[in-house]
Structures are given as structure tokens and as C-alpha cells.
Design a protein around this motif. Sequence first.
Motif: not given
Length: 436
Positions: A416-436
Motif C-alpha cells: 500500500r502506498a501513502d496518500d501524502r505522496f500520491k500524484v495529483t492534478e498539480n503534480t509536474t514530476n512523476i516518479l514510478k517505483i516498481e518492485l521486481q
Amino acid sequence: MLETFQKHLETNLNMLHDGKLLIAISGGLDSVVLTHLCKNLNLKVSLAHCNFNLRGDESDTDEAFVLQMAEDFNMEVFIECFETETYAKEQGLSIQMAARELRYAWFQELAAQLNFDYILTAHHADDNLETFLINFTRGTGLEGLTGIPEISGKLIRPLLPFSREVLEVYAIGQNIAWREDSSNASTKYLRNKLRHDIIPILKQMNPQLLQNFQTTISNLQDSQDLIDDSVVRIQKKMTVAEDGQIKLDVHKLNKLSNPKAYLYQLLKDFNFTAWTDVVNLLDAQSGKQVFSSTHRLLKDRDFLLLSEIDSETQAQAIVIETNENEVIGPFGTLFFEKIDTISETALNIIYVDAEKLIFPLILRRWEEGDLFYPIGMKGKKKLSKYFKDEKLSLIEKEQVWILESAGDVVWVVGKRADDRFKVTENTTNILKIELQ
């Protein structure tokens, strides 16, 4: 005896005729006779002799005897000298157990390196009876009363049907020389005491002792086969393997006629010794656990969870700097990638607003008191409460890692991710973090 030995091989151990064989030879009666028999049947054999350096010149004379025998027979021979007393002290073992560990480890090493198909030892019917009595006097289950196995992986004991008396008569009749180990005369060891003091009396009472013993062993082995078949059926009904652990259903176990017996059979290969504590787990509260040298058995609600002891349980936290694209942890690999738009979603992938992260990030195991704001929910929740709601077992909880930014949980990794760091409509810099 040669004819009887040949028939025994043809009936029960026919694979030895075409195999590359290594004979464990001490120079004593048993192994010398085994070597002569194999030589007379033209089997492809080499010799391996251990000098344990325990009897001074006598040990060296045994070695010289084996070397001469190999030369006379034109056989390949391997000699290894051991500092047995030093090894015993370092490992906290008796001299006998130390010698056993050293020789079998060396035999297996030789077999692996030089492609021997089988390792032959010269255990005979009297050895089998002694082992039975030792186990009986110390207390054992049915397995301890089924004797020495004739075949155990690459180890084969082709002389088990034959008594020491038969071997000696053959050796004398064929003018075969052998070495006597002076330590075998001492009765300070239990095996020797049985050999010299107890078994001769039993044989006087019943001259057919060994023959009757062989029949008993055969019957006990048949009983063990029935038990093994029953355990296989129960195992399919009672156990489930998932996430690197084995789950045993407590309710189903308790419904069996003898849960204690079945529990022993199901767990006997995992090195547990405190069997009373193991059985008590059936009625224990969640969280109770029992350890062996290699495994842990944990009571968790309606299940016993068996898992291998994790050497990385105390793994240190991992520091992640700004420019890192890939981080390897005990659970897998985390990949960090800057993207323009969100695409796939899955438990092993989160998307965060990179501007909200404060580097370096910390990857660590969760701790009591940790809390986060589960994405899609209002308010905060302790991780311990979240785990309870998700019905994670105690072992599953121990395997949870969190990704942290300046003391705040970014991701309960893989869950589960934390809501405080979620991407919103104001986000300009998205970081994808993937577990493999």
C-alpha cells in the motif's frame, strides 16, 4: 560366500555391476572382505581410507596396509589424514561423531569430484543389531528401530545381510589378512559394550538371534512404509506451501486420531528436538513459536507456520540517493523511473509526486509504532493495525519493508502506498517505483 554375495547383488543391488564404485576401507575385517568380494566379481572399484591420527603408529600402519592392498590389487586408492581431535574440540563433538562427520563429508566430496556413482561401506548384520539396540536404549521412534538403510542416496551397504561370523569364516578360508583396531576392544563406548558384553549373551540365549532380528527389521520397515504412505495422504490434506513457508491446518490436525504422531512425521525432517513444545503449539496462543537449528514453527491463529530461519532478518536499512535508478534489497529489486504519464497499476508499482520526496530515501523493515496514511483513505493508521486488517501472519509481517522519506512512510513495499505522496492534478514530476 562369494556366490551368495553375487546373488544378493543381482537380486537387490544390480546397479553396482555397471557403476563406478568407491569403497570406504579401514583395513579391518569387514571392509577388506568387501574389497575382496568386489574384486572377485570384477566390479569397478577404488578405495578410500581415512587416517584419523587417533592411535599413533597403529593409524599409520593401517594406512600402509591399505596402500599395499591397493598395490597388490592394482586399485586406485585415496588417502586423507584428519586432525580429528582438533576438529572435535572446535565443533563440540565426541571423537566418534567428529570422525563420522569428517569421513562422510570426504567420501561425498570424492564422489562428486571424481564422478563415483556409489560409495560402499562394509556395515554388516551385527552392526545393524548394535545400532538397533543403541537406539532402543536411548529411546526412539519407529524409524530408529528400522536399522541401517541398505541404500541411502549414493551410500550403499551391500554386506548388511551377512554376519561378522560369516565374513570372518570367509576371510580365514581365503587366507585374507586384515587389521584389528585396538580401540574396538575397549568397552568404554556403548557400541563396544553391546558388542562384547550384551550381544554374546543374547546369542547364547537364542542362536537364531541375527536371523530373527533380520525378520523383525523387515517387518518394521514394512510398517514404516505404511506410515509413510499415510503421511503423504495426510500431508496433501493438512498442508499448503505458499510464500516460502508451509502452513499446517491446526483444526484438521486436531481431528486426527493421533495428532502428536502425525505432527512428528510431518516435521521430522526439519531438525526439531523439543517435540513436547512442538505438540503444545497445537493448543497455544498465536505468537508462540519453537525453533530448530534450521527452521521456525509459529502458531498463527488456525495454522502452524513452518519457515526456514532467515539469515537476513536483521538486515540493515538501505540508503537511496537521488540519482539511483535501481536498488537491490533482500526482497527483490526496486526500480526508479521518471515518467510523464501514469499507465499500468499493480501492487508492485506506485507513482509518487517526486517533488514531495526528500532524499536520501530509506528502505528498512517496519517497526512497532510506524504509521502511514493509506492511499484512498482519510486519516492515518498504524502499520500494526493495517497488518491485522489485512490478516497478515506474523511471518508475513516480519517480511514487510517500508520506503521512507524524512521519517514519513512513502510505501509499504508491495502492499500500500501513502496518500501524502500520491500524484495529483498539480503534480509536474512523476516518479514510478516498481518492485521486481
